[in-house]
Design an enzyme around this catalytic site. Structure first.
Site, PDB file in Angstrom:
ATOM      1  N   HIS A   1      -5.585  -4.115  -1.306  1.00  0.00           N
ATOM      2  CA  HIS A   1      -5.434  -3.099  -2.349  1.00  0.00           C
ATOM      3  C   HIS A   1      -5.491  -3.696  -3.755  1.00  0.00           C
ATOM      4  O   HIS A   1      -5.271  -2.979  -4.730  1.00  0.00           O
ATOM      5  CB  HIS A   1      -4.119  -2.331  -2.151  1.00  0.00           C
ATOM      6  CG  HIS A   1      -4.162  -1.388  -0.988  1.00  0.00           C
ATOM      7  ND1 HIS A   1      -4.537  -0.076  -1.103  1.00  0.00           N
ATOM      8  CD2 HIS A   1      -3.889  -1.591   0.325  1.00  0.00           C
ATOM      9  CE1 HIS A   1      -4.495   0.507   0.079  1.00  0.00           C
ATOM     10  NE2 HIS A   1      -4.110  -0.385   0.967  1.00  0.00           N
TER      11      HIS A   1
ATOM     12  N   LYS B   1     -12.181  -0.201   0.427  1.00  0.00           N
ATOM     13  CA  LYS B   1     -11.353   0.510  -0.555  1.00  0.00           C
ATOM     14  C   LYS B   1     -12.084   0.546  -1.901  1.00  0.00           C
ATOM     15  O   LYS B   1     -12.954   1.369  -2.105  1.00  0.00           O
ATOM     16  CB  LYS B   1      -9.977  -0.129  -0.615  1.00  0.00           C
ATOM     17  CG  LYS B   1      -9.236  -0.018   0.720  1.00  0.00           C
ATOM     18  CD  LYS B   1      -7.917  -0.720   0.724  1.00  0.00           C
ATOM     19  CE  LYS B   1      -7.173  -0.495   2.036  1.00  0.00           C
ATOM     20  NZ  LYS B   1      -7.897  -1.033   3.225  1.00  0.00           N
TER      21      LYS B   1
ATOM     22  N   SER C   1       0.785  -1.235   0.000  1.00  0.00           N
ATOM     23  CA  SER C   1       0.000   0.000   0.000  1.00  0.00           C
ATOM     24  C   SER C   1       0.814   1.280   0.000  1.00  0.00           C
ATOM     25  O   SER C   1       0.256   2.353  -0.280  1.00  0.00           O
ATOM     26  CB  SER C   1      -0.935   0.007   1.217  1.00  0.00           C
ATOM     27  OG  SER C   1      -0.190  -0.027   2.426  1.00  0.00           O
TER      28      SER C   1
END
Length: 370
Positions: A186, A217, A158
């Site tokens: 991610h 996310k 990340s």
């Protein structure tokens, strides 16, 4: 001091009372304020109320939780999924179930803090290998040990935006009899066809023991999950302490929003494609300007300046120009590698990206960074 949002997440936000281009959030597909997700959340509030008020193992399990898990399992191509109230809870809950005292964990030095905490909670012996150093990892795996072995790593890191060499890691895990766990927080909604993730991107579904992911996310909601075999998920449900000892499982409105996100992208890759088009444009602008973007190959694009004060100054000056990207420094990243972390979204227009790129290039030239 925290900066404060006065409105929803999006490509443009009201930050500390100022309208600004947002290049700092993990809202990869721009779904955090998507009308379909908002409508689903409102409908769930009317149907289920606000909070669960009990753990799922007691009386906090709603039908919408089951629906989300079934949809996620289908989307990820696994037998079963268990949803947690955060990605942190998923990692700290699953690792101590996989291994315990007398076992050995092999962990990348740049793994997320929740993986590190999960390793500590397991009481297993933890061997940390240099970032993506497969030679050192194999050297460690060769060493004689007792008990079970677990190899664990982020798929997309990340802070650097680089991609773990999952195929080679899977081969090493198989060669030395280790379980293989991947955290794709991610990569979910970003990597692979239709955003199905990095494991799917590499075609490694049968090589991964367990996968954790995030709903906060790319999917624009909140929560985390563990994906694996039906047998393992059934074992995990009564054992993961971060699951069984919370009276606040994922709220029904957030669960419904996450389900709407999965349904939205499962058969339509428009947003995923737009994200990557935006990523390629912005990365090219940074590279052509001579900026150091490290080893990124994903929509996480660091502009590495080294000095922490310079990173903070760059972020502050960008804010004055109407662009927000966060300065990241030690201890989040190693000393001497402070950077501006730019997060690309499908919601960004070409005009947004041009303005942000122009501002970064102009300011870094003025600061003598390039």
């Amino acid at each position: 001091m925290y900066r404060t949002l006065y409105g929803p997440q999006g490509a443009h936000i009201n930050l500390d009372g100022r309208e600004i281009i947002n290049m700092a959030s993990n809202n990869y597909l721009g779904l955090a304020n998507d009308p379909d997700l908002v409508a689903a959340a409102k409908e769930a509030i009317d149907k289920y109320g606000v909070g669960p008020s009990a753990s799922r193992n007691i009386v906090g399990n709603f039908a919408i939780h089951d629906e989300l898990e079934e949809a996620l399992a289908k989307f990820k191509g696994v037998e079963a999924v268990l949803v947690f109230n955060s990605g942190v809870a998923a990692n700290t809950g699953v690792i101590p179930v996989l291994v315990g005292k007398g076992d050995t964990i092999y962990s990348d030095e740049l793994n997320h803090g929740s993986i590190i905490d999960g390793c500590r909670l397991s009481r297993a012996n933890v061997k940390v290998y240099p970032h993506m150093d497969l030679a050192k990892l194999e050297e460690m795996l060769k060493e004689p040990t007792e008990g079970k072995k677990l190899l664990v790593a982020d798929a997309v890191f990340s802070m650097d935006g680089d991609l773990a060499p999952l195929p080679e890691m899977a081969a090493l895990a198989e060669k030395y009899g280790a379980m293989f766990m991947v955290d794709d927080a991610h990569g979910d909604g970003v990597m692979g066809p239709y955003g199905k993730g990095t494991v799917e991107h590499f075609g490694l579904r049968d090589k991964v023991t367990v996968e954790t992911g995030s709903l906060s996310k790319a999917f624009g909601a909140a929560g985390g999950f563990v994906a694996g075999t039906k047998e393992f998920i059934e074992e995990l449900r009564p054992k993961a302490r971060s699951f069984i000892f919370t009276a606040s499982p994922l709220a029904p409105c957030l669960t419904a929003a996450a389900l709407a996100a999965i349904n939205k992208i499962a058969d339509d890759d428009t947003l995923v494609k737009r994200l990557w088009e935006n990523r390629e444009y912005f990365a090219k602008r940074m590279e052509e300007a001579g900026l150091n973007t490290g080893s990124t190959v994903t929509p996480v694009i660091p502009v590495i300046v080294g000095d922490a004060e310079k990173a903070e100054e760059l972020s502050a000056r960008l804010y004055e120009k109407g662009v927000y990207a966060q300065a990241i420094k030690f201890p989040v990243v190693p000393r001497g590698t402070a950077r501006l972390r730019v997060m690309i979204s499908a919601a960004h227009t070409r005009e947004d990206l041009e303005k942000a790129a122009d501002a970064i290039i102009e300011i870094t030239k003025e600061m003598g960074i390039i």
